[in-house]
Design a protein around this motif. Sequence first.
Motif, PDB file in Angstrom:
ATOM      1  N   UNK A 122     -22.161   1.646   8.983  1.00 11.58           N
ATOM      2  CA  UNK A 122     -23.111   1.858  10.086  1.00 11.58           C
ATOM      3  C   UNK A 122     -23.374   0.505  10.771  1.00 11.58           C
ATOM      4  N   UNK A 123     -24.634   0.114  10.878  1.00 12.70           N
ATOM      5  CA  UNK A 123     -24.955  -1.206  11.416  1.00 12.70           C
ATOM      6  C   UNK A 123     -25.757  -2.018  10.425  1.00 12.70           C
ATOM      7  N   UNK A 124     -25.663  -1.643   9.151  1.00 12.07           N
ATOM      8  CA  UNK A 124     -26.503  -2.196   8.088  1.00 12.07           C
ATOM      9  C   UNK A 124     -25.835  -3.431   7.478  1.00 12.07           C
ATOM     10  N   UNK A 125     -26.456  -4.589   7.658  1.00 11.41           N
ATOM     11  CA  UNK A 125     -25.852  -5.821   7.175  1.00 11.41           C
ATOM     12  C   UNK A 125     -25.726  -5.847   5.661  1.00 11.41           C
ATOM     13  N   UNK A 126     -26.659  -5.230   4.948  1.00  8.77           N
ATOM     14  CA  UNK A 126     -26.553  -5.196   3.488  1.00  8.77           C
ATOM     15  C   UNK A 126     -25.319  -4.405   3.055  1.00  8.77           C
ATOM     16  N   UNK A 127     -25.054  -3.291   3.735  1.00 10.38           N
ATOM     17  CA  UNK A 127     -23.870  -2.485   3.420  1.00 10.38           C
ATOM     18  C   UNK A 127     -22.588  -3.232   3.789  1.00 10.38           C
ATOM     19  N   UNK A 128     -22.636  -3.937   4.903  1.00 15.01           N
ATOM     20  CA  UNK A 128     -21.479  -4.728   5.335  1.00 15.01           C
ATOM     21  C   UNK A 128     -21.161  -5.800   4.304  1.00 15.01           C
ATOM     22  N   UNK A 129     -22.172  -6.520   3.850  1.00 16.60           N
ATOM     23  CA  UNK A 129     -21.968  -7.582   2.855  1.00 16.60           C
ATOM     24  C   UNK A 129     -21.439  -7.010   1.544  1.00 16.60           C
ATOM     25  N   UNK A 130     -21.968  -5.872   1.137  1.00 20.21           N
ATOM     26  CA  UNK A 130     -21.520  -5.240  -0.101  1.00 20.21           C
ATOM     27  C   UNK A 130     -20.053  -4.836  -0.007  1.00 20.21           C
ATOM     28  N   UNK A 131     -19.662  -4.221   1.129  1.00 16.85           N
ATOM     29  CA  UNK A 131     -18.271  -3.790   1.310  1.00 16.85           C
ATOM     30  C   UNK A 131     -17.324  -4.979   1.332  1.00 16.85           C
ATOM     31  N   UNK A 132     -17.720  -6.024   2.011  1.00 22.41           N
ATOM     32  CA  UNK A 132     -16.869  -7.208   2.113  1.00 22.41           C
ATOM     33  C   UNK A 132     -16.750  -7.902   0.762  1.00 22.41           C
ATOM     34  N   UNK A 133     -17.836  -7.962   0.010  1.00 26.57           N
ATOM     35  CA  UNK A 133     -17.780  -8.592  -1.313  1.00 26.57           C
ATOM     36  C   UNK A 133     -16.886  -7.810  -2.271  1.00 26.57           C
ATOM     37  N   UNK A 134     -16.716  -6.505  -2.003  1.00 28.61           N
ATOM     38  CA  UNK A 134     -15.838  -5.662  -2.820  1.00 28.61           C
ATOM     39  C   UNK A 134     -14.409  -5.640  -2.283  1.00 28.61           C
ATOM     40  N   UNK A 135     -14.162  -6.447  -1.253  1.00 25.08           N
ATOM     41  CA  UNK A 135     -12.821  -6.569  -0.661  1.00 25.08           C
ATOM     42  C   UNK A 135     -12.323  -5.298   0.007  1.00 25.08           C
ATOM     43  N   UNK A 136     -13.199  -4.611   0.730  1.00 27.43           N
ATOM     44  CA  UNK A 136     -12.752  -3.522   1.592  1.00 27.43           C
ATOM     45  C   UNK A 136     -11.771  -4.081   2.614  1.00 27.43           C
TER      46      UNK A 136
END
Length: 225
Positions: A122-136
Amino acid sequence: MTKTSVSDMSKKGPILYLLTNDDEFDLLYAKLAAALATGTIGLLQIRRKRVLAQPNGKEQLYSEAVKIVALAKRYRVPVIINDDVALAAKLGVGVHLGQQDGAIDEAKQQLKINQIIGRTCHGDMALIKEAISSNATYIAMGAIFASSTKPNANIITRQQLIDGCQYATHNNTDVCLIGGLTAENILQLKGLPIAYIAVVGDIIDLPVQSIEERCQEWQQALTNW
């Protein structure tokens, strides 16, 4: 998982990422054949919510997906399965995960290293950071504009879009935008480091005979990016 550089992608312009709709299968297949034949589509997602709602939905989806994957392979277009990691692994394709569709780390254990894993953020920075840290492989942001596919989806702000793109770029992760995108309104997004523009209604909801021309209009819009 190997990633394509966001900066490299943005120099060439975004890739057009087509999602299926819930048309009757023969009609959908004809539309996909028309779209893929234009050479404009760079990524294809199989998303068949109504099929899955049927009593034999999983079996029917598998049967359809085999045919769609074979069609996409003919045009060298990678395929993504929506939500279903097990099906993606069975077919040897990528997967797109919503927030309720399992962990990225678990998906990576079932898929090969080069298979795409996308995550709805979505536009949620917490979700973005979580996905990126998991190497999406990519993060999906939206809705960008109102759409017929998800009329009740929340529209993210321009600042959310900019912040998400900047963070993803800094962390070498691709950005996918979705939600109400058309060959006309994407001009409002020029300058943003976008890897994928995900489209449903603006192409796949059209009659078969109109799809080739619409894809050509998309190609022109992306060429002018």
